[in-house]
Design a protein around this motif. Structure first.
Motif, mmCIF file in Angstrom:
data_model
loop_
_atom_site.group_PDB
_atom_site.id
_atom_site.type_symbol
_atom_site.label_atom_id
_atom_site.label_comp_id
_atom_site.label_asym_id
_atom_site.label_seq_id
_atom_site.Cartn_x
_atom_site.Cartn_y
_atom_site.Cartn_z
ATOM 1 N N ARG A 23 0.842 -1.215 0.000
ATOM 2 C CA ARG A 23 0.000 0.000 0.000
ATOM 3 C C ARG A 23 0.868 1.254 0.000
ATOM 4 N N ARG A 24 1.936 1.249 0.772
ATOM 5 C CA ARG A 24 2.834 2.410 0.813
ATOM 6 C C ARG A 24 3.493 2.622 -0.545
ATOM 7 N N SER A 25 3.872 1.542 -1.189
ATOM 8 C CA SER A 25 4.481 1.642 -2.519
ATOM 9 C C SER A 25 3.475 2.230 -3.515
ATOM 10 N N GLU A 26 2.227 1.753 -3.464
ATOM 11 C CA GLU A 26 1.179 2.297 -4.340
ATOM 12 C C GLU A 26 0.973 3.789 -4.064
ATOM 13 N N TRP A 27 0.956 4.150 -2.783
ATOM 14 C CA TRP A 27 0.769 5.549 -2.413
ATOM 15 C C TRP A 27 1.907 6.407 -2.971
ATOM 16 N N LYS A 28 3.146 5.940 -2.804
ATOM 17 C CA LYS A 28 4.292 6.717 -3.284
ATOM 18 C C LYS A 28 4.247 6.889 -4.796
ATOM 19 N N THR A 29 3.847 5.844 -5.510
ATOM 20 C CA THR A 29 3.733 5.945 -6.968
ATOM 21 C C THR A 29 2.660 6.957 -7.350
ATOM 22 N N ALA A 30 1.499 6.854 -6.720
ATOM 23 C CA ALA A 30 0.415 7.793 -7.008
ATOM 24 C C ALA A 30 0.805 9.212 -6.604
ATOM 25 N N ASP A 31 1.489 9.342 -5.487
ATOM 26 C CA ASP A 31 1.914 10.658 -5.002
ATOM 27 C C ASP A 31 2.850 11.323 -6.003
ATOM 28 N N LYS A 32 3.768 10.557 -6.567
ATOM 29 C CA LYS A 32 4.686 11.118 -7.570
ATOM 30 C C LYS A 32 3.917 11.585 -8.797
ATOM 31 N N GLN A 33 2.875 10.843 -9.169
ATOM 32 C CA GLN A 33 2.086 11.197 -10.352
ATOM 33 C C GLN A 33 1.274 12.463 -10.135
ATOM 34 N N VAL A 34 0.631 12.586 -8.986
ATOM 35 C CA VAL A 34 -0.262 13.735 -8.763
ATOM 36 C C VAL A 34 0.401 14.874 -8.002
ATOM 37 N N GLY A 35 1.515 14.615 -7.328
ATOM 38 C CA GLY A 35 2.233 15.674 -6.633
ATOM 39 C C GLY A 35 1.614 16.117 -5.325
ATOM 40 N N TYR A 36 0.887 15.235 -4.661
ATOM 41 C CA TYR A 36 0.203 15.615 -3.420
ATOM 42 C C TYR A 36 1.190 16.098 -2.350
#
Length: 119
Positions: free
Chosen positions: A32-45
């Protein structure tokens, strides 16, 4: 059951016979943390959240400087009141006392500062 850290997993699954459950929970958390980090890089949260905090810190420092300044006119008092209203109720949405009254006082101060020929 929800866990947000390895420590929480250990607390929720403390028994020796729960080793496999702990291992699976830690693997799921890591995924889940890996998924979050990937999504975070994409959207820039995280970048946006950091920038928002930096801007809020600057805004707060400037507001404190303004509020500690001694006003030299009624307009200066109006500026301080306007700053307070914008910081605490930026959309003028609060309708319970004292917010409508404070906005009325600000309008009165602006009218007085504008002089008798103001619209």
């Amino acid at each position: 059951m929800w866990a947000y850290s390895g420590r929480e997993i250990d607390r929720l699954l403390p028994n020796p016979d729960q080793d496999e459950m702990r291992r699976r929970a830690r693997a799921a958390l890591a995924a889940r943390r890996s998924e979050w980090k990937t999504a975070d890089k994409q959207v820039g949260y995280t970048r946006a959240k950091k920038a928002e905090k930096e801007i809020a810190d600057v805004e707060e420092a400037l507001a404190q400087e303004l509020w500690s300044a001694v006003p030299l006119s009624v307009a200066g008092v109006a500026v301080k009141l306007h700053s307070l209203l914008e910081m605490e109720d930026p959309r003028s949405a609060l309708q319970e006392a004292p917010w409508p009254e404070l906005r009325t006082i600000l309008a009165d101060l602006v009218r007085i500062c504008a002089g008798p020929n103001a619209i």
